[in-house]
Structure formats: structure tokens, C-alpha cells
Design a protein around this motif. Structure first.
Motif, short mmCIF file in Angstrom:
data_model
loop_
_atom_site.label_atom_id
_atom_site.label_comp_id
_atom_site.label_asym_id
_atom_site.label_seq_id
_atom_site.Cartn_x
_atom_site.Cartn_y
_atom_site.Cartn_z
N CYS A 1 0.82 -1.22 0.00
CA CYS A 1 0.00 0.00 0.00
C CYS A 1 0.85 1.27 0.00
O CYS A 1 0.31 2.37 -0.09
N HIS B 1 -1.53 -6.19 3.65
CA HIS B 1 -0.80 -5.24 2.81
C HIS B 1 0.71 -5.49 2.84
O HIS B 1 1.47 -4.74 2.24
N LEU C 1 -4.95 -1.48 -3.44
CA LEU C 1 -3.79 -1.23 -2.60
C LEU C 1 -2.98 -0.02 -3.04
O LEU C 1 -2.32 0.60 -2.24
#
Length: 198
Positions: free
Chosen positions: A104, A114, A195
């Protein structure tokens, strides 16, 4: 306009949101009261960790101390990076010699969805954008004064791959094409909207 000051009596910090500085805004958002003290130093390492995390629909943001933008947590008598603590707590051990890549691009994020274990080279592939000193504002594209053209450059396994173009748009398209061919961890080029920020 000048710097606005926090509206909480006695506070001289710079305005962050809703008329309050970052500290008072976080207290208000979390507790509904700007005078509430956020107690981080009680309970187990896991309890103290979760007291410093603010979950959103996407990222889980670390709201305590940082080092170079990454959350810093104390566990087992030593300081550890918060995203590494989260990953090991919720997923498992990080393979030896591997780093955790923030897909991210948010260094404060501790959401294990993430994070992914990567080599240093793979981590570099998932770079967010152009460097601060970029001439073009486009990652991998710069002006080549000798040829008087735009140069699209990608490095992979120690080898520099370059192509030259008259138009910056052609260089921008080419550098993405080259990264997609040579790299496998370049999420931004492969457009992962959940993301990768715009």
C-alpha cells in the motif's frame, strides 16, 4: 494564511484537522474527548500494540512513535518495527533474510494483508513513484542531454536497460512496459486499485 493553531485551550501545536492538532484530534476521534490520555504502556506487548493501531477500511495505521516513517513498538525488552510485529503476530515468522514490502506504500500501515515477504530487489521493484529530484516527474524517465531525448531506464539484476524517445509520453509508456517485462513486484504499474493509491 499562516499556520493555524490547535483550538484546544493551552495547546500551541499546529492545526491538523477539525480545528485540532494531531494529538488532540486522535484523542477526540478515538475517545470522543480531547482530554483523554492514550495509555500505551500498560498490558501485554500485544495489548499495547493494538492500543496504537487505528484501523480503517483499508490500512491499519500506527498512531504512535515512528522511525523513518515506520511504526516502532516495544516487545520483549527491545524495540521492533510495528509492521514486522503485526506480521509475525497474525501470519507467522518472516523468512530469514527477507524484508516486508508495504504493498500500500503506507509505512505506518500494519495490516498484514498489505505486507508481503520479499527480497531487497523485489522491494525496490514496488517503488511508489518518481524520485524527488526527477526531471520528468515520471519514475524511470529522465532527460538525456547527450542524445537530446527522453531516456526510459529500468534496472534489473544489476543490468541497466535503456530506450530513448523524442516524446515524454512514449518514454513513460515504454518504461512501464519494460518494468512489466522485467519486474514481478511492481504493483503500481500493474494497477492494483485496492492497494495502490492514485
Amino acid at each position: 494564511m499562516g499556520n493555524r493553531i490547535c483550538s484546544v485551550d493551552g495547546c500551541s501545536r499546529t492545526f491538523h484537522a477539525r480545528g485540532m492538532c494531531d494529538v488532540h484530534y486522535r484523542r477526540w476521534k478515538r475517545h470522543g474527548d480531547t482530554t483523554a490520555l492514550i495509555r500505551y504502556n500498560t498490558g501485554t506487548a500485544e495489548q499495547r500494540f493494538w492500543a496504537k493501531v487505528e484501523k480503517t477500511d483499508n490500512c491499519w495505521n500506527w498512531i504512535a512513535g515512528t522511525v523513518t516513517g515506520y511504526g516502532l513498538h516495544s516487545a520483549g525488552g527491545k524495540r521492533v518495527l510495528a509492521h514486522r510485529f503485526a506480521y509475525e503476530l497474525l501470519v507467522g515468522a518472516i523468512p530469514a533474510g527477507m524484508q516486508l514490502d508495504h504493498r500500500c506504500h503506507n509505512r505506518r500501515c500494519v495490516n498484514p494483508d498489505h505486507l508481503r515477504p520479499v527480497t531487497n530487489g523485489q522491494n525496490v521493484e514496488n517503488h511508489q513513484g518518481a524520485r524527488a529530484d526527477s526531471q520528468s516527474g515520471i519514475r524511470g524517465v529522465g532527460w538525456h542531454s547527450h542524445s537530446q531525448r527522453w531516456r526510459a531506464t529500468v534496472q534489473h539484476d544489476g543490468v541497466i536497460h535503456s530506450r530513448y524517445f523524442q516524446d515524454i509520453e512514449d518514454a513513460a509508456a515504454a518504461v512501464i512496459e519494460m518494468r512489466n517485462e522485467l519486474h514481478s513486484f511492481n504493483d503500481r504499474d500493474r494497477t492494483s486499485p485496492s492497494l495502490v493509491p492514485a
